[in-house]
Design an enzyme around this catalytic site. Structure first.
Site, PDB file in Angstrom:
ATOM      1  N   LYS A 128       0.848  -1.184   0.000  1.00  0.00           N
ATOM      2  CA  LYS A 128       0.000   0.000   0.000  1.00  0.00           C
ATOM      3  C   LYS A 128       0.881   1.231   0.000  1.00  0.00           C
ATOM      4  O   LYS A 128       1.662   1.457   0.927  1.00  0.00           O
ATOM      5  CB  LYS A 128      -0.899  -0.010   1.235  1.00  0.00           C
ATOM      6  CG  LYS A 128      -1.774   1.225   1.351  1.00  0.00           C
ATOM      7  CD  LYS A 128      -2.771   1.093   2.470  1.00  0.00           C
ATOM      8  CE  LYS A 128      -3.570   2.370   2.626  1.00  0.00           C
ATOM      9  NZ  LYS A 128      -4.569   2.263   3.698  1.00  0.00           N
ATOM     10  N   LYS A 175      -2.219  -1.561  -3.800  1.00  0.00           N
ATOM     11  CA  LYS A 175      -3.099  -0.398  -3.707  1.00  0.00           C
ATOM     12  C   LYS A 175      -2.291   0.882  -3.771  1.00  0.00           C
ATOM     13  O   LYS A 175      -1.286   0.976  -3.069  1.00  0.00           O
ATOM     14  CB  LYS A 175      -3.860  -0.479  -2.384  1.00  0.00           C
ATOM     15  CG  LYS A 175      -4.737   0.692  -2.076  1.00  0.00           C
ATOM     16  CD  LYS A 175      -5.332   0.538  -0.716  1.00  0.00           C
ATOM     17  CE  LYS A 175      -6.087   1.794  -0.404  1.00  0.00           C
ATOM     18  NZ  LYS A 175      -6.436   1.918   0.965  1.00  0.00           N
TER      19      LYS A 175
HETATM   20  C1  PBG Z   1      -7.559   3.153   5.754  1.00  0.00           C
HETATM   21  C2  PBG Z   1      -7.848   2.995   4.295  1.00  0.00           C
HETATM   22  C3  PBG Z   1      -7.698   3.935   3.265  1.00  0.00           C
HETATM   23  C4  PBG Z   1      -8.196   3.327   2.120  1.00  0.00           C
HETATM   24  C5  PBG Z   1      -8.585   2.042   2.470  1.00  0.00           C
HETATM   25  N1  PBG Z   1      -8.347   1.851   3.795  1.00  0.00           N
HETATM   26  C6  PBG Z   1      -7.221   5.337   3.303  1.00  0.00           C
HETATM   27  C7  PBG Z   1      -5.835   5.655   3.672  1.00  0.00           C
HETATM   28  O1  PBG Z   1      -5.006   4.795   3.953  1.00  0.00           O
HETATM   29  O2  PBG Z   1      -5.578   6.853   3.713  1.00  0.00           O
HETATM   30  C8  PBG Z   1      -8.310   3.969   0.768  1.00  0.00           C
HETATM   31  C9  PBG Z   1      -9.446   3.479  -0.079  1.00  0.00           C
HETATM   32  C10 PBG Z   1      -9.783   4.366  -1.224  1.00  0.00           C
HETATM   33  O3  PBG Z   1      -9.156   5.415  -1.457  1.00  0.00           O
HETATM   34  O4  PBG Z   1     -10.719   4.014  -1.942  1.00  0.00           O
HETATM   35  N2  PBG Z   1      -6.248   2.911   6.114  1.00  0.00           N
HETATM   36 ZN    ZN Z   2      -5.793   3.714   8.185  1.00  0.00          ZN
END
Ligand code: PBG
Ligand code: ZN
Length: 322
Positions: A193, A246
């Site tokens: 991520k 992601k």
């Molecule tokens: C929480 C989380 C996020 C997303 C999924 N889980 C946001 C982040 O890490 O800031 C993003 C999902 C999306 O943008 O559709 N940690």
């Molecule tokens: Zn988070």
């Protein structure tokens, strides 16, 4: 000329026969934002077509999704009490466990339910873990995340999906689940991520923006690809069942590399920013929504994704785009 590639492009029938990539509704996971209360169906400004739903409205919406062929969902909790220690993240009365019990009672095993496991929507500061002196503490955060995952499993989650990017959380979650009789609950790791601006609309949707600083101390640096494989390998060793990349669109190279470096299923998350850019561009008449969405979906599959988490899933199936 011996080779004329255009022969295989002559008409739809031959093009379909030689197509190298195929999509199936089975590949989709549809994300939902659940909030407390009754009768709430509140549009999310930043994400056209996506709503905050209370558990009762979620049940109605999922019923419709099931008729479209969407039977796997990913739940996010919104609007629960925020605190320094994020205690509502593992409270059985919070929105996600409440929704899990309702969905399970309503749909039994017809619905596969994954839950996002992260505390940023439950902390006053909006970071994905416990904060001390402006630093997110790793190991105390891991303990908290494992508790949250267990709470979800107890409420009926089939799969937990940790999105926090703390080190060692997959092993800790696997261990706590197993100790409590949830060895059948699977883990989809947000293994790779990146710290990304593409999460912008989601942070509005989940009310989870960090009040101060950014997430670069735990989410990955987008200049790195070898590190991505290292992250994924660690999660695999710790017991992840599915590995996720992601965001998806700007990271097709990473999806491909992960596909070639693991035998586990590879998921990609077509995130909020990617979704909303397409939606708003289509609303302005700049692009053809159906064509651009399907081009993106095939790109994910071609890159090697076996599972696609996307807010477009409902539009795709409702409008028979595939
Ligand atoms: C929480 C989380 C996020 C997303 C999924 N889980 C946001 C982040 O890490 O800031 C993003 C999902 C999306 O943008 O559709 N940690
Ligand atoms: Zn988070």
């Amino acid at each position: 000329m011996l080779y004329r590639p255009r022969r295989l492009r002559h008409n739809t029938l031959i093009r379909d026969m030689v197509a190298e990539t195929h999509l199936s509704p089975n590949m989709f996971i549809y994300p939902y934002f659940v909030t407390k209360g009754e009768g709430i169906r509140r549009p999310i400004q930043a994400m056209p077509g996506v709503n905050h739903l209370s558990p009762d409205e979620l049940v109605r919406d999922v019923e419709h999704s099931l008729t479209l062929g969407i039977n796997k969902i990913l739940l996010f909790g919104v609007g629960d009490e925020k605190s320094e220690d994020a205690h509502s993240s593992h409270d059985h009365a919070s929105s996600v466990p409440t929704a899990l019990r309702r969905l399970r009672a309503e749909f039994g095993t017809d619905l596969y339910i994954a839950t996002d496991v992260c505390v940023c929507a439950y902390t006053t500061h909006g970071h994905c873990g416990i904060l001390a002196n402006d630093q997110v503490l790793n190991d105390p955060s891991v303990t908290l995340l494992a508790k949250m995952a267990l709470t979800h499993a107890e409420a009926g989650a089939d799969m937990v999906a940790p999105s926090d990017m703390m080190d060692g959380r997959i092993g800790a979650i696997r261990n706590l689940l197993d100790l409590n009789g949830f060895s059948h609950t699977s883990i989809m790791s947000y293994a790779i991520k990146y710290a990304s601006a593409y999460y912008g609309p989601f942070r509005e949707a989940a009310d989870s923006s960090p009040q101060k600083g950014d997430r670069k101390g735990y989410q990955m640096d987008f200049r790195n690809q070898r590190e991505a494989i290292r992250e994924a390998q660690l999660d695999e060793k710790e017991g992840a069942d599915v590995l996720m990349v992601k965001p998806a669109l700007a990271y097709l190279d990473i999806i491909r590399q992960l596909r070639e470096n693991t035998t586990l299923p590879v998921a990609c998350y077509n995130v909020s920013g990617e979704y909303s850019m397409v939606k708003y561009a289509a609303q302005q008449g700049l692009v053809d929504e159906q064509k651009i969405v399907m081009e993106n979906m095939y790109a994910f599959a071609r890159a090697g994704a076996n599972i696609i988490i996307t807010y477009h899933a409902k539009d795709i199936l409702a409008n028979k785009w595939m």
